[in-house]
Each structure stands twice: as structure tokens, then as C-alpha cells.
Design a protein around this motif. Structure first.
Motif, PDB file in Angstrom:
ATOM      1  N   LEU A 184       0.848  -1.191   0.000  1.00  0.00           N
ATOM      2  CA  LEU A 184       0.000   0.000   0.000  1.00  0.00           C
ATOM      3  C   LEU A 184       0.885   1.242   0.000  1.00  0.00           C
ATOM      4  N   PRO A 185       0.576   2.218  -0.873  1.00  0.00           N
ATOM      5  CA  PRO A 185       1.304   3.488  -0.823  1.00  0.00           C
ATOM      6  C   PRO A 185       1.176   4.097   0.574  1.00  0.00           C
ATOM      7  N   GLY A 186       2.194   4.837   0.992  1.00  0.00           N
ATOM      8  CA  GLY A 186       2.258   5.354   2.364  1.00  0.00           C
ATOM      9  C   GLY A 186       0.989   6.048   2.820  1.00  0.00           C
ATOM     10  N   GLU A 187       0.455   6.947   1.953  1.00  0.00           N
ATOM     11  CA  GLU A 187      -0.713   7.723   2.436  1.00  0.00           C
ATOM     12  C   GLU A 187      -1.976   6.861   2.509  1.00  0.00           C
ATOM     13  N   VAL A 188      -2.048   5.819   1.667  1.00  0.00           N
ATOM     14  CA  VAL A 188      -3.168   4.873   1.740  1.00  0.00           C
ATOM     15  C   VAL A 188      -3.067   4.063   3.035  1.00  0.00           C
ATOM     16  N   PHE A 189      -1.871   3.569   3.295  1.00  0.00           N
ATOM     17  CA  PHE A 189      -1.639   2.795   4.511  1.00  0.00           C
ATOM     18  C   PHE A 189      -1.978   3.632   5.750  1.00  0.00           C
ATOM     19  N   ASP A 190      -1.533   4.884   5.747  1.00  0.00           N
ATOM     20  CA  ASP A 190      -1.804   5.749   6.900  1.00  0.00           C
ATOM     21  C   ASP A 190      -3.304   5.905   7.139  1.00  0.00           C
ATOM     22  N   ARG A 191      -4.076   6.000   6.024  1.00  0.00           N
ATOM     23  CA  ARG A 191      -5.520   6.195   6.212  1.00  0.00           C
ATOM     24  C   ARG A 191      -6.201   4.925   6.706  1.00  0.00           C
ATOM     25  N   VAL A 192      -5.849   3.775   6.106  1.00  0.00           N
ATOM     26  CA  VAL A 192      -6.567   2.562   6.516  1.00  0.00           C
ATOM     27  C   VAL A 192      -6.110   2.061   7.888  1.00  0.00           C
ATOM     28  N   ARG A 193      -4.877   2.354   8.280  1.00  0.00           N
ATOM     29  CA  ARG A 193      -4.477   1.888   9.613  1.00  0.00           C
ATOM     30  C   ARG A 193      -5.203   2.659  10.706  1.00  0.00           C
ATOM     31  N   LEU A 194      -5.716   3.833  10.388  1.00  0.00           N
ATOM     32  CA  LEU A 194      -6.570   4.539  11.353  1.00  0.00           C
ATOM     33  C   LEU A 194      -7.790   3.689  11.707  1.00  0.00           C
ATOM     34  N   ALA A 195      -8.348   3.016  10.693  1.00  0.00           N
ATOM     35  CA  ALA A 195      -9.516   2.153  10.942  1.00  0.00           C
ATOM     36  C   ALA A 195      -9.150   1.017  11.883  1.00  0.00           C
TER      37      ALA A 195
END
Lengths: 337, 337
Positions: A184-195
Motif C-alpha cells: 500500500l502506498p504510504g498515504e493509503v496505509f496511513d488512512r486505513v491503519r486509522l480504521a
């Protein structure tokens, strides 16, 4: 001889007082907070108490690398999610914690995360226990619900619509990112790991659904595994030997743009059997759609109709065109998982 | 395609249903037991709820060789002891358990011990959680107490008598036997290990002491360590900067014939700082002796006056002749212990 009473050792009691006594002052509903043998709660007249307990173990429910603030948030959030599923208003919680060493910095940051969420929900950390041992967090939450109005797992009837709140699958997508099975691209990973790390318990939605939903539960082990309980318990309550059936529209399951950009098989896995969603799944009569949408608007949470409860037992999982979708995922189980 | 809903895996949910659903039927005060997101409690009007949580970790709170029935008993007993200290009537409990493997035989025997004690106290196991992980038992107990009548750690005043229930020190003597620091004949060991493995929570005594005792707590970490909390909290409540003082008669501390046959230094250690006693320590005005004895008789538990609360801070530990007794034991602490 007059020996001084030994002063408190700089261990267990000191850590508890330093990190976990922020709610010692009496407050409405909680006349006595931490520091005694018991806490005292004073529920309002006409209220029943909803009680739930969840235990989190390192390496199973959270990664050892998680930020302590996030863990404090999540430990309480997954418990509040159970109160949400019952439509209860949170009142108090207790925390039992085992940790290898008394690490005041880690504990303070853990407490910061826990108290931030507790304060947002007006809930007291009213007591608990601390001991040495492998890292383990056990919380019990207690909420109030007007007598007879709790949302339960039974109550669904054939013809009811199945709804889910929010979006499903991001937590599982993040877990697969951590596991390295998906890049996952960094900013995608950052968003989904919030979930995954900061789930938002649907407390306001649960309360708004009292008198509207016919049955409800929260999603922690994955939609297919969890909804099984609702189908079985609702059938039991109707005196039926077999669980109720479900026609589920796999394409209707709400998902983030990040998840929707993944291969379809991964989307299916994450939405149908992802786990760690902490959204509500609930049923309501087909004619109650307006009331459901009003409750959701009141709570500020999106809701999506995703299926229909049916007489015939079994799961019929279909796509938007009505074609069958394979859905032979096993529910998450801690002794298999 | 019509896929069957996956049947419950023979794991977590199966074990829970097999071992921990004995109290699923509604009962007075507990309209909804285990199996939903939350249990529901219905406290009676005019009641406050007393809540306490204790966590037990293998190797710290119990030996890995303990019989599972005894562990089930003890896990609940130490929690009920906290309700006893508040004078509360037990209503329900929840159990969260982490264990390395889902061992149905072990769990069933553990459940037997827990339910036997629960049934004796008319308390429901109303919910909980189960997960894989290092063996850890976390219980939360909930009891009822008439509003304003809970026994608390504060409330002791100078001049009050300090009482303890039952006998002190046998659990520690048994532990020393297990550790091999003392050699005990078989029948002696068998008797004192009962105190360690099968403590009897003083629930009836706690209730009988409502309106009689001025302060109370249960003894889990050793008399000297625990009573420190009562002295500090009572002083706080009186607006004093220093803890209240205590004159303690070390020879008055009640002990079994088995313990009384040991060397005096070991008797002192076990009675003053033994730990795991689960007796009540409580204070009452000197003039309340008859009322205390009546409460004890009503509860069928022996009680013994062992000291006096004093104005001057500090512990003055003396023998029967009034000679000073060294009492520089540290309280048990899980991050030192």
C-alpha cells in the motif's frame, strides 16, 4: 518502638495512582471512583445496566509496535462498541492490566488514549487492577439502557433489511499491509491503519436505533461470522430449529476508496470476513427505512442496506447483478485464528 | 448458489457455549445472561452497584499445578471478597480468560469450581470473553448495596477498634510449604493449603457490618500493607495530611493451630504480611463491640479485635505484654514481589 508505616513502594500502587486516578472525583452516576475495594455506580431509575467484557492480548489483538495512545483508545473502543450494539449509554468502565514491567511512560501514554475516548463519551474509569505478567488488557464497560429497550441479537424476522454502519474492511486491509501480503502506498496505509488502530464505537447510532432496529450486534470477527449469531439467535427466539437465512449483496457492502482500488478478491475478503470493523450490523423491517436513515442522520453516521433476512436457512451471497459470490470464509476464532 | 452458513468452528464459541452458558436463563436481577453483546442487569430501586475487577496471572497469583476446580473457586472468591469488603450483595460477574490452547477438559473443571461458588452466592456468570494467550483470568463482579450504606476504606476515627475476621496467615504458610522454606507434615499441609486454594469470601459478614463498621477492606496483600490504605484514606477524609496511626497487638492476630505451632518469626511474617488471606479488616467505635459480635454471629464468622486506631501517625506493633514487635515488612507489590 514506633516504626513508621511503610511508605507506598514505587510499584503497582504508585503506577495506578499516577496513571489511572483521573476520574476519582464523584460524578453523576458514579458516586465512588477508583481507590476503594469497589467502585459505586448509581444508575438512574428505570434503567437496566448493560455489561460487557473484552480482553486484548499482545500479538493477537494488537501488534507489539502499536503506539500506546492508540492501544488505550482501541481497548476502550472495542468495549464501547458492545454497548453501542445494545443501544446503551456508557456510564463507567474498569481496566485490568497485566504488563511485564511497570513502565510509567508507556502506561501514561496508554492512559492518555483511553481517557481521551472515555471523556468524549462521558464515561468514568471507575476501578481496576494491575499486575505483572504478559501484556494483557481486560476491560469491562457498563452502560445504562431504559428497561426493555436494549437492542439484542435476536429479534430479526424474515423480510427485515440488514444494514451496516460506516465502511467495512479497512482494518483488515491495514492488517494485510502490516503482514506484507499487499503493498500500500504510504498515504493509503496511513488512512486505513486509522480504521485498525482508532475504531470509532457507534455509540450514538446504537442509542438512536432503539425502537427502530429489530436486532443488532457489533462487527468484530468479520461480517459473515458475526451475522451468524444474529441469524441463529433470532431463529431461536422464533422457536425455529434452523438459523434464519440471509441474502447478502456483496457489492453493496460499503468500503473506502482505498479498499475499492484493491483487487476484487481482496475487497471481498476484507468486507465479508475482515474482522476488527467495530461497525454495527442491524436489522429493521423493510418499512422502517426512513426511521433508520433518520437515526443515522441524528448520529452522524452513514448506514447502508446490504441484504435481506429470509425464511430459508443459509447464506445467499450475490453481486450487484444477482450472480452468486463465493463466501466460504470461516469466522475468526481465537483458537484457530 | 446457496452456500450453507459456515457452522460454528469447534473453537472459541463452542468452548464458551459448552463451559460458560450455565446461567443463560433470565434470573432476578439479571434479565439477560451470556450470549449477546452485553448482559443486562436490573438492580432493585434504592440500590447502588458495587463493581470490582481482579486479574489473576499464572505463576503470580496461582501455581501452574493448581487443580482447575480450585482455581475457578479462587478466581471468583478473590473478587467476591472485594464486594464483601463493601457490604454488597453479589449479583453477577463476568469472566475474561486467555489460555494457550482451548482445553475443554480443563475449562470444564475450572467452570465447575467457579459455578459452585457462584451458585452458593446466588450470582450469575453473565458474560465474558475468551481468547488465546498466556493464561490470564480477569473477573469483574457487580453487587448491590443500599444507597449510602457501602462500607468504604475511609471512615475510621481515632479510638476505633481494628478487627479482623477468621484467621490470618495460613495461605502464606502453605505458600512457604510449596516453596520448601518450611517442612509441613502432610495433613498440616493439606489443611493450610485449603486456605490458599479455597478462600471463603466474607460476603455475609460484610453485609452484616453495614451500619456497624466505620471502615473496611479485604486483606489480599497482607494485613500491614492493606491496612495502610485504610489509615491513609480515613485521614484524607478527615482532612489530615498524615495517615492515622495504629497500635496493633501482634499476639492477638488470630491464627490456626497449624500456624501457632510454627516458629514465632514465621507466625509474625504470615499473620502480619502473609497475603492472600481474603479476610475482612474493619474498624468500629469502641462502644460498638456488641454490635460487631452480633454481626459476626449472624454471619457465622469469627472476628477478633487486634488493635486501635490512634491520632498519632505510624504503626506501633506490640506483643501481648505490650513490648514492641519489629514489623518492617513491605507490602506485597506485583512489580517488586
Amino acid at each position: 518502638m514506633s516504626a513508621a508505616v511503610p511508605s507506598p513502594p514505587p510499584g503497582e500502587f504508585d503506577l495506578i495512582a499516577r496513571c489511572f486516578h483521573r476520574h476519582r472525583a464523584p460524578r453523576p452516576g458514579v458516586p465512588l471512583g477508583p481507590g476503594d475495594d469497589c467502585a459505586l455506580l448509581a444508575p438512574r431509575p428505570g434503567m437496566q445496566l448493560a455489561v460487557s467484557t473484552d480482553m486484548l492480548v499482545e500479538g493477537r489483538h494488537f501488534l507489539s509496535t502499536v503506539a500506546p495512545e492508540a492501544l488505550g483508545h482501541k481497548a476502550l473502543a472495542v468495549n464501547l462498541s458492545d454497548l453501542a450494539a445494545c443501544g446503551a449509554t456508557p456510564l463507567a468502565c474498569t481496566l485490568a492490566i497485566a504488563m511485564p514491567r511497570g513502565d510509567a511512560d508507556w502506561l501514561g501514554r496508554f492512559a492518555d488514549g483511553l481517557y481521551a475516548l472515555a471523556d468524549r463519551h462521558g464515561i468514568a474509569l471507575a476501578g481496576g487492577d494491575m499486575t505483572a505478567g504478559p501484556l494483557n488488557l481486560s476491560l469491562t464497560v457498563i452502560g445504562e439502557v431504559p428497561t426493555g429497550q436494549a437492542l439484542l441479537r435476536h429479534g430479526a424476522r424474515p423480510g427485515d433489511t440488514l444494514w451496516v454502519s460506516g465502511r467495512l474492511g479497512d482494518a483488515r486491509l491495514a492488517l494485510e499491509g502490516f503482514r506484507g501480503t499487499v503493498r500500500l502506498p504510504g498515504e493509503v496505509f496511513d488512512r486505513v491503519r486509522l480504521a485498525m488502530e482508532r475504531p470509532e464505537p457507534r455509540v450514538a447510532l446504537g442509542q438512536a436505533l432503539r425502537g427502530v432496529a429489530s436486532a443488532a450486534l457489533d462487527l468484530s470477527d468479520g461480517l459473515l461470522g458475526d451475522v451468524r449469531h444474529l441469524l441463529a439467535r433470532s431463529a431461536e427466539a422464533l422457536g425455529r430449529p434452523q438459523p434464519l437465512g440471509l441474502r447478502l449483496d456483496a457489492d453493496a457492502l460499503p468500503r473506502s476508496a482505498e479498499l475499492a482500488a484493491q483487487p476484487l478478491a481482496l475487497q471481498r475478503l476484507c468486507t465479508l470476513a475482515g474482522g476488527d470493523d467495530y461497525e454495527l450490523a442491524f436489522t429493521a423491517p423493510a418499512g422502517a427505512e426512513a426511521a433508520v436513515r433518520e437515526a443515522a442522520a441524528q448520529a452522524g453516521v452513514s448506514v447502508t442496506p446490504v441484504g435481506r433476512i429470509e425464511d430459508e436457512t443459509g447464506l445467499r451471497c450475490v453481486d450487484a447483478a444477482g450472480r452468486p459470490v463465493a463466501a466460504d470464509y470461516l469466522a475468526f476464532d481465537h483458537f484457530r485464528g
